[in-house]
Every structure is written in C-alpha cells, then in structure tokens.
Design a protein around this motif. Structure first.
Motif, PDB file in Angstrom:
ATOM      1  N   ASN A   7      14.591  -3.635   3.603  1.00  0.00           N
ATOM      2  CA  ASN A   7      13.576  -3.156   4.544  1.00  0.00           C
ATOM      3  C   ASN A   7      13.222  -4.276   5.512  1.00  0.00           C
ATOM      4  O   ASN A   7      13.179  -5.438   5.125  1.00  0.00           O
ATOM      5  CB  ASN A   7      12.300  -2.756   3.804  1.00  0.00           C
ATOM      6  CG  ASN A   7      12.566  -1.660   2.810  1.00  0.00           C
ATOM      7  OD1 ASN A   7      12.753  -0.514   3.170  1.00  0.00           O
ATOM      8  ND2 ASN A   7      12.644  -2.029   1.542  1.00  0.00           N
ATOM      9  N   ASP A  34       0.866  -1.176   0.000  1.00  0.00           N
ATOM     10  CA  ASP A  34       0.000   0.000   0.000  1.00  0.00           C
ATOM     11  C   ASP A  34       0.905   1.229   0.000  1.00  0.00           C
ATOM     12  O   ASP A  34       1.563   1.535   0.989  1.00  0.00           O
ATOM     13  CB  ASP A  34      -0.901  -0.017   1.242  1.00  0.00           C
ATOM     14  CG  ASP A  34      -1.852   1.166   1.257  1.00  0.00           C
ATOM     15  OD1 ASP A  34      -1.606   2.137   0.512  1.00  0.00           O
ATOM     16  OD2 ASP A  34      -2.836   1.133   2.014  1.00  0.00           O
ATOM     17  N   TYR A  35       0.935   1.902  -1.138  1.00  0.00           N
ATOM     18  CA  TYR A  35       1.868   3.027  -1.272  1.00  0.00           C
ATOM     19  C   TYR A  35       1.514   4.189  -0.357  1.00  0.00           C
ATOM     20  O   TYR A  35       2.355   4.994   0.000  1.00  0.00           O
ATOM     21  CB  TYR A  35       1.882   3.523  -2.714  1.00  0.00           C
ATOM     22  CG  TYR A  35       2.411   2.504  -3.683  1.00  0.00           C
ATOM     23  CD1 TYR A  35       3.762   2.158  -3.666  1.00  0.00           C
ATOM     24  CD2 TYR A  35       1.575   1.865  -4.584  1.00  0.00           C
ATOM     25  CE1 TYR A  35       4.262   1.213  -4.538  1.00  0.00           C
ATOM     26  CE2 TYR A  35       2.070   0.916  -5.460  1.00  0.00           C
ATOM     27  CZ  TYR A  35       3.411   0.601  -5.437  1.00  0.00           C
ATOM     28  OH  TYR A  35       3.902  -0.332  -6.298  1.00  0.00           O
ATOM     29  N   PHE A  36       0.217   4.276  -0.002  1.00  0.00           N
ATOM     30  CA  PHE A  36      -0.202   5.430   0.791  1.00  0.00           C
ATOM     31  C   PHE A  36       0.190   5.284   2.251  1.00  0.00           C
ATOM     32  O   PHE A  36       0.674   6.212   2.872  1.00  0.00           O
ATOM     33  CB  PHE A  36      -1.713   5.644   0.640  1.00  0.00           C
ATOM     34  CG  PHE A  36      -2.080   5.867  -0.776  1.00  0.00           C
ATOM     35  CD1 PHE A  36      -1.784   7.074  -1.392  1.00  0.00           C
ATOM     36  CD2 PHE A  36      -2.646   4.863  -1.529  1.00  0.00           C
ATOM     37  CE1 PHE A  36      -2.077   7.278  -2.725  1.00  0.00           C
ATOM     38  CE2 PHE A  36      -2.943   5.055  -2.861  1.00  0.00           C
ATOM     39  CZ  PHE A  36      -2.661   6.271  -3.461  1.00  0.00           C
ATOM     40  N   VAL A  41       2.731  -6.788  -8.844  1.00  0.00           N
ATOM     41  CA  VAL A  41       2.472  -7.809  -7.815  1.00  0.00           C
ATOM     42  C   VAL A  41       3.608  -8.833  -7.827  1.00  0.00           C
ATOM     43  O   VAL A  41       3.972  -9.359  -8.867  1.00  0.00           O
ATOM     44  CB  VAL A  41       1.130  -8.524  -8.087  1.00  0.00           C
ATOM     45  CG1 VAL A  41       0.995  -9.773  -7.239  1.00  0.00           C
ATOM     46  CG2 VAL A  41      -0.024  -7.577  -7.820  1.00  0.00           C
TER      47      VAL A  41
END
Lengths: 567, 446
Positions: free
Chosen positions: A412, A279-281, A371
């Motif tokens: 990450n 989710d980029y947001f 994806v």
C-alpha cells in the motif's frame, strides 16, 4: 561514599532498567557505567570518582587481610527480599574481564590473564593466579545464583561457564563483557578515522560496522560473525553496546581516542522511532513519532514544543515514551530534529533519522493489540512484520520475493514515494541470502534471518508490561523453523523437567503450564539452543495501572470518564 | 560466491525426486551448499522419459565442489540414483528449458504458525452480537477477572479487548466483546475512544447510592484489583452481588457508617496505593451534565462517506432493508463494496437535510432515528419501586443509559420487552426523559 549494599542495589537497577522482560541480561560493568551508576546516589561524586568508590567498597567488604572472604558478603546469597547480595563482587570480576586483551585486539583473550586483572581491581596486585580465599568453584556458585534469580524475575541469563578445566569459572565474567575496552577503542578509532556520519541510528550503525568488520578487534569480528552464538542470540546486546560507543563518540566530538572512559555517559539527544496506528473505519494509517528513552538513565522530565503545541513526554513502558504526533511524507523522507526542553537533564533534541526503510513489528508485550512499531527487536523469523520502504527499494524487494526469500501479503502507498509492505515474512534461511546482491545492502543485512529457528509464545492471557501470563491462561508454544522439528524441554524453577519432547515446526502445542512461577524453556536444534523464560502469575499479582489524567479525552464525552465528571 | 547448477539425467518423478533430495540435504547438512533445484520443462511426462534435473549449488568457483562437500554429495546422488557427469551450468543457460512453473526454490522454507487475526469490527455495533442470555452462570468470576485484567493494563486497543474476551472464555468468536464493552461502560468501568479503536480503564471511585437508611452506601466503579477488594473486605463492610444476568463484573457494595468514613478510607488507600475518588450520586450528576437529544446529536462525530463505495440498508420496522442510495434521514447500515480491504460494517445516522453521516453507539443511533422520524418514546416509571422501564426497541444512547445504571450499579433486567432500571429517583427520571424528549408515564406497582 556508597556502601556495598547500595552499590548492590544500584547495579541491579542499572542492569535491568529499560529492559523488557524476556530480554537477555549482561552484567556488563565498565568504568563509564560505574560512573553513571554513581549518579543515582543522592550524594556528591567523591573526589576520586565513582569508579574508585566502587573499588573501595568492594575491597572493604570482600577482602580480609590479603584474602577474599565470601562469608563476609555472600552468605546467605539472598537478602530479605530474596535479591542477590553479592552483585558488586561479580561486577568487579566483569570489570577485570573488561580490561583484558591488548589494545590491538588481535590476540585472543587469554583466560589465564583474568586473575591478574581481577587481583588489581581487588587491591591485591602482588598475587598471581586465583585470588587467595576464593576457592575454585565458589565464584561459579554466585554466578549460577545470579542466573537463577534473573530467571525468576523473567529475564534470560547470559553468564556461562567454560569447558571443564582450570578456567571453567573465569569464563563467567568474560562472557558478560559484550565489548571490552579494546573493542570500544577500535570502534572509536574507526568512527574518527573513517569520518563517520553522526546521524546513524542503531540499525544503520550496526550494518555499517559489519561492513567495516576488518578494522575491528578479533573479539568484535567474532561476535559480528553471523555464525556466532552471540550474534544469533544476543544481537540486541551487541547492537546496543556498539551504539553506546557511537553515542559517546558523537557527544565527545572528533577526538581521536576515547577520552570519556571514566566519566558518566552524557546524552544530549534522543532517537525517535515510528509507531503505527490504523483506523479501520476510515481506512487510514498513521505513523507517529515514538521517542526512545535514554538507556539506563535516571528519570528525567522532557517536553517538546512543536507547531504551537506543548507535548510532555510521559512513559509508555520502560524504554519508551508515549507516541507523539503524526508525521508526514516530508518528515519521513528527510528526518526531523526537534528541540527538547528538559530542566533536569542535558537532553536538547530528539531526532527522527532519515532512513531508506523501517521495520515495524507487533507490540512484543501485547501482540494481540495489532499495534506495530519499530521496537528494538527487529525481524524475528516466524513473525510477520510491516516494512515501510522508499519506492527506490521496490526493485530490491521484488528480487527478494522472486527469489523466494521474502513474501508479503499486500503493498500500500501511505506516503508519496513510500510503500508499506504488510504481512512480510522471511521465507528462507540465511544461507540462501548469501549470494543475493541488492542495490541496498543494508536491506539485505536487516532482513536476512540471524537464526534458523525461533520459539513463539502465542495466545494465553498476558499480564501487562510483558511480566508473564496469568495462571490457567498460559501461552501456546510454536516453533518457526527451516528444519521440520526441534527438541523442546521445559523446566521448573527447581530445574525439574516437566516436558521434554520433539516439537514440530508450524504446529502449536497447548502446554499444560502448572502453578505460578518461572519456567525455563529450552529448544535445541542442530547443536544450537535457545532459552526463554515463561512466567506464570497468580491473579493476586495484578495491580491497577496508574492512569494519567489526560489519557481519556473526556471533553468529547461531556467531561464524563467512567462514573466521574471532570471539574 | 558463485551460484551454479549441476546437470543430472533421470527418469524418476521430479516431484518425488525433489522431495527426496530435500530430505537428504537436511539429513546430510548440505543446505549451505545445495540451495535450489529445478528441472526440465515437461519432466515427468512418460513420453519424454529421461530428462534433465538441475541441482543449484553455491561455491567459491563455478564447477568446483568444496572438498568437504564432495563425498557427501556423492552419497546423496547415489541414494537418488543420480550420477554427476561433470556438466555444470549457470541458471541463464538453462532458463529457456526449465519449466516456468517449476522454478528454483529454497530447500528449507520457513514453517511457522500464523497468528489468529480478528477481522475489524465496529465496537459500537453491539446489536450485531449475540444476546445476553448466552452467558452461562459459571462465567461470573471470569468477568471479575476481565476487569482485573483491564484495570492492570489501563488502556489498550479494541483488538486486544476482543482477544482478552476470547481467551478468558466469555466470547468464542470475538464478536460478543461489543456487548461486553457496552456493559462495562454502562457500569463506569471503562471508556471507548470516539473512533472505537482504543479502550481506557476508568478511574476507581466510590459511587453513592440510596438504601433508605442512615448509612453511607456506595459501590465500586472503575479500576479494581484483588488487593483493593481484599483491603475493602478487611476494613469495611462489603457485599458482593451478581449482575442480573451474570454478564458483567459483580457489584461490590461497600457500606460506611457515614460519608467521612468513606472519604477517610479513600484518602488512606490513595496515599498507599492508587487514587480512589468519591463520585457522589454519579447517575444523577451525569444526568445533569448530559445535553438534550439535539445537543447530543451535534456532538456526534461526522464521517465522510463516499456513497459509491457502499451498499446501503435502512432500518425500517425493526429490520434493515436494502436500498440503492439513502434518501431519507434515518439509521443505515453500510457495507463496503470492496472485498480487498478489511472494512467493518458501519451503522450510522444519516441526516438527509444536511447530508451528514454521524456515528454513535447502535442503540443511540436507533433512538435518534426513531425520534427524528416521529416515533414517540414512552417510558414507564414506578415511583414506589423506583424503577424505570424503557422499551427494548427504544433503548437509550449509551451515556443516558449509563446515568440509569449508575443509580444502582446494576445492569437492567428485562421483562415484557422492557429494560428495567432500578433505584431511579423521580428527579433523575424527569431530568433524563425531558432531555431525550420521551414521555414519562408514572405508574404505581407495575
């Protein structure tokens, strides 16, 4: 009892089921696969079994007197739907090839022995050498037609002739047996003798098998060798075949020898993989369970109860169910075993294996989607991937990076004790990896490239389900390679060369794909070649995808979905 | 296998030598034997003159060159004017003298094409993309193809949607896709997930419209395929018309003698192919299920925003103005301070009383902000022409606009800074304006 045309259709369906377009196809036929295919007929299993029914059907159709009569079943080669009509006959040849070789597997396969086995399958055990009525080369024509048909369907054929000479055509069926009976037996023995664990997934299993290569047959050792063409280009088929034996062994318990050879394959569990969404947001990344469908099985209904929720497994695409819930660090680290409810199969559980690392690659059918999931394909040179690895593997990975063998864009931390390496690319070819010693050898074996070059088709407008590209929106072609260039040739369905030139690694070619149809693309470098098929489709071939009722959560939208309101 | 180095002495430029060596290794197929090279610190410096150049090799035993490699190695070294003096070392022995900057390397590094990657953007922030006037007339069929393609996929990610728009030539950068998706949603063809990360094709349906006669007029919304269009054209009366600015798939109008003929066609097609449903007066139905503006606001997703992570700009008088921290309720644009991650810009509604950030489509947030800050909203309605005009600066939230668009199956036309929606009944106009708290001003012949 099934008829020859029924076997014909059932074998084709079985062979292609669960395969993505563009996959290499082996017409691998053995006792167990014929028993499994028999389950698809809507009639009870004959007393003598489906294998015998298959032989009866083939003999009845193909043998006249004591001779094979191709005119009875093979001409014309295609039926009214342009499907091959002779597949059971080719399957009988592969069945014969499957039984070749002594059980020790130490002696090389003697092609002269092929017709001895084939004549037995055809019910003509007294004949020596090539079966009467089967003129030299006639069988080759059938194999070439099968290859041609596969290409038009978007698959890659694997049946190849031998060198010119007396046994040129017997090489076709032999090339289709990824594992023969003796290879399967040797795997089974090793699993039992070595008390192998029963929780390997396919990736770990193939690494483990390669480690123990000395225990296996000569043929198996050959195809597991990194220099072999089979390993380089048909890795997935080898891995799948070995895993199938492992699953049989796991289902059968610790029996010392293979006992289930002539019965249909039964599966009581499924494997789950990982499906990654971002989710980029919110900047959050989720890993969801991604159950793998059982291979080459009839359609089955499955549901899962988990933490008070009921999940029905619906198909995402051939071979895969839709992703399920997000997993946490504990499930990722320790794996997961979830009970499955299935009214029409024997599936009882699905497993998420506890792995040290996972490779996630872009959706092979829609690479533009962004994806990533642990599809079967594994690492392909020239295609960046995501590596989800335990913290303990950091030292090994840094070593690979410092040696210039591996590169990544960022690291990450997604879960406690796990790191996500994004934009990972393999930088050096297999030879450069040979002298590296890592704590986790499976990591090296998984990451080191199998081939020195790879063709990539990028851009264009892909049709759904990997069925090809739409006309006037064909893909661009590029070569990822350690050597600066290769020879590229493109052929139409009629084998007419439409392009033949050098392709430079790292550069993209805007290829002028023509009218709808299948194009054979062959790239050759250093004596090795690789074949791909590109299908160009007309717009009229597009049809709508059936929608599942729950795909769009309209309850968040006041019940509105498009122009409709849910009742 | 052992990895060791052959020490050689030379005066040639190390860069040039390495380049030449790489080519010769490839040419003579020595890459399995020679895998690396490095050279002495300061090499290439004219004052230093001769220096050590180290060729890294792999063999069974240190110092033993395999027979099948010996002659070829000799040839390669000769061509480089280098001579093997039999000095063989491990890397550890030369590490102190080998320049750090010039470490061992693989002779054949991968050469590959990097996939084009779109930076993430907010699909609901269509105000940031270009206006509709950029669409050329000749792109009409392409929008039809876009809908065929989306119908065939059924669902997908936002990134994929952008890639498709770019590939078929209606969006050169992947930014205009936001406006395209809004138009497709308004026409009932697709939906977007609340987080905007996924799109879904909407079910095929026949939407009823009034045309002032006794026949049953519908248009096609949702999934469509060439086969469906072909069958409709063969078995019914079909009229295909462009959208006002040709910026969306064409409207497929289907006229049946009566409703039962429409249902019979839908049943028959559904049995043979995929389901087609009857949506009735979808515009009016949607208008009736939509809540008031207050109700709509409470259903909007809430985002948790760490204020220190963003630069804030507030929408004031038709433009954004920078500010340190949000104080008042209104529409804000948030830009993440970190350049390390690919954070898209966000446009959100901030409720100062509750401190809550809410997300919706760009026009919807602007409309909410205007209403909450006391701006009135005048809407003009012509009951003769059945046209409703909404000020360009006060476009409605997307679902309310969808209700208007589905009354005709046509996107609005723009005149005098207003978006004009056609085929709107008085009851629908009253219903929607009432829910949004807008002033409905009736005119005749605007």
């Amino acid at each position: 009892m099934a008829t020859f045309p029924q076997w014909n259709e059932a074998i084709i369906n079985f062979t292609l089921s669960g395969l993505s377009l563009g996959s290499r196809v082996f017409l691998s036929t053995d006792d167990a696969s014929l028993e499994t295919i028999g389950l698809s007929f809507s009639e009870p299993r004959p007393h003598s079994g489906w294998l015998e029914d298959f032989k009866r059907s083939v003999r009845h159709k193909c043998v006249f007197g004591d001779e094979i009569n191709l005119a009875r079943f093979a001409y014309p080669l295609r039926d009214s739907k342009s499907c091959p009509r002779y597949i059971p006959f080719l399957s009988a040849m592969v069945l014969a090839a499957h039984n070749m070789g002594d059980d020790s597997g130490e002696k090389p396969i003697d092609p002269r022995a092929f017709f001895t086995h084939f004549n037995v399958v055809m019910g003509l055990p007294d004949q020596q050498g090539r079966t009467k009525g089967l003129t030299t080369g006639e069988d080759g024509k059938l194999w070439e037609d099968w290859n041609q048909w596969l290409r038009t369907q978007g698959f890659l054929p694997t049946a190849i002739p031998g060198d010119p000479g007396a046994y040129r055509y017997t090489r076709y069926p032999i090339s289709q047996t990824v594992l023969r009976q003796s290879d399967r037996n040797s795997l089974w023995r090793r699993f039992t003798d070595g008390s192998w664990k029963k929780n390997y997934d396919e990736v770990l299993l193939i690494q483990r098998i390669r480690k123990d290569a000395q225990y296996f047959t000569r043929h198996l050792r050959d195809i597991l060798h990194t220099d072999s063409d089979m390993w380089q280009r048909s890795y997935e088929a080898i891995s799948r075949a070995c895993y199938e034996v492992y699953e049989d062994w796991r289902e059968d318990g610790d029996t010392a020898s293979r006992v289930g050879q002539s019965s249909a394959r039964v599966r009581t569990s499924l494997d789950a993989r990982l499906y990654r969404t971002e989710d980029y947001f919110s900047g959050t990344t989720e890993y969801r369970l991604f159950p793998r469908q059982p291979r080459q099985a009839a359609s089955i209904t499955l549901s899962v109860q988990y933490q008070g929720h009921n999940y029905t497994l619906s198909e995402d695409r051939p071979g895969w169910y839709m992703p399920l819930w997000s997993i946490d660090a504990e499930q990722l680290t320790n794996g997961l075993k979830v009970p499955v409810i299935s009214p029409n199969s024997q599936i009882q559980y699905f497993y998420l294996p506890a792995r040290e690392f996972w490779i996630l690659t872009l959706d092979p059918q829609i690479s533009e989607s962004g994806v990533y999931a642990s599809w079967d394909k594994g690492v392909e040179i020239g295609s960046p991937f995501i590596l989800l690895a335990r913290e303990e593997l950091r030292t090994d990975l840094m070593k690979l990076k410092n040696e210039g063998l591996l590169e990544w864009e960022s690291i990450n931390s997604i879960f406690d004790g796990w790191n996500e390496y994004r934009g990972v690319t393999v930088q050096a070819e297999a030879q450069a990896w040979a002298s590296i010693t890592l704590e986790n050898d499976a990591l090296r074996l998984t990451l080191q490239p199998r081939v020195n070059f790879s063709l990539a088709f990028t851009g264009g407008l892909r049709a759904p389900r990997g069925s090809g590209w739409l006309v006037n929106h064909g893909p661009q072609v590029s070569l990822a390679s350690f050597i600066p260039e290769a020879e590229l040739a493109v052929y139409t369905e009629d084998d007419e060369v439409v392009f033949s030139n050098t392709i430079e690694a790292g550069k993209t070619i805007d290829f002028p794909w023509g009218l709808p149809g299948s194009y054979k693309v062959i790239v050759t470098q250093d004596g090795h070649s690789d074949e791909r098929v590109v299908r160009i489709l007309d717009w009229s071939e597009l049809d709508v995808r059936p929608l599942s009722t729950d795909q769009f959560p309209s309850e968040d939208n006041f019940g509105i979905c498009g122009a409709l309101i849910k009742d | 296998m052992e990895r060791w180095y052959i020490c050689l002495q030379t005066r040639r430029s190390p860069v040039e030598l390495t380049d030449r060596l790489s080519k010769l290794v490839r040419q003579y197929g020595l890459s399995e034997f020679i895998t690396r090279a490095c050279y002495e610190k300061g090499a290439g410096n004219k004052k230093q003159g001769e220096y050590y150049y180290f060729i890294g090799v792999i063999s069974e035993e240190k110092g033993v060159i395999p027979d099948d490699k010996n002659n070829v190695l000799h040839t390669v070294l000769s061509q480089l004017s280098l001579y093997n003096i039999g000095l063989y070392v491990d890397y550890d022995e030369i590490q102190p003298m080998a320049s750090k900057e010039i470490e061992g390397f693989n002779f054949r590094q991968i050469k590959m094409v990097r996939l084009k990657k779109y930076l993430p953007n907010d699909p609901f922030d269509f105000a940031a993309s270009a206006e509709d006037s950029n669409i050329a007339e000749d792109t009409k069929p392409v929008f039809n193809q876009l809908l065929f393609c989306l119908s065939a996929y059924g669902r997908g990610t936002w990134q994929q949607f952008r890639a498709i728009c770019v590939e078929i030539g209606i969006d050169s950068t992947g930014e205009y896709a936001r406006r395209i998706s809004r138009n497709l949603r308004a026409l009932g063809h697709i939906e977007l997930s609340r987080d905007g990360q996924n799109w879904f094709a909407a079910p095929s349906c026949l939407v009823q419209i009034d045309d002032g006669d006794h026949q049953y007029h519908t248009f096609l919304a949702g999934q469509r395929s060439p086969r469906l269009l072909e069958m409709l054209q063969r078995e019914t009366h079909v009229t295909i018309t462009s959208q006002p600015y040709s910026n969306a798939p064409e409207r497929v109008l289907i006229t049946f003698p009566d409703e039962s003929a429409a249902l019979a066609f839908a049943d028959d097609y559904s049995r043979q192919h995929h389901p087609i449903r009857s949506a009735g007066y979808a515009g009016l139905k949607i208008a009736s299920v939509l809540p008031s503006l207050d109700g709509w606001e409470t259903t909007l997703p809430i985002l948790s925003i760490v204020k220190g992570n963003y630069h804030f700009e507030k929408w004031v008088d038709s433009g954004f103005e920078s500010m340190s921290l949000p104080q008042d309720s209104g529409m804000y644009r948030l830009t993440h301070v970190s350049e390390r991650f690919e954070h898209p810009q966000l446009t959100l509604y901030y409720d100062a009383d509750t401190g809550i950030w809410r997300r919706a489509d760009w026009y919807g947030i602007r409309f909410l902000a205007l209403r909450r800050t006391g701006s009135s909203c005048d809407v003009h309605y012509d009951p003769v022409q059945h046209e409703l005009a909404v000020s360009h600066d006060q476009r409605w939230p997307d679902l309310y606009e969808r209700s208007l668009v589905l009354a005709s199956g046509q996107l609005p036309v723009f005149r005098n800074n207003h978006a004009i929606y056609s085929n709107i009944s008085a009851s629908q106009a009253h219903l929607l304006t009432g829910k949004l708290g807008a002033n409905l001003i009736e005119h005749k012949g605007t």
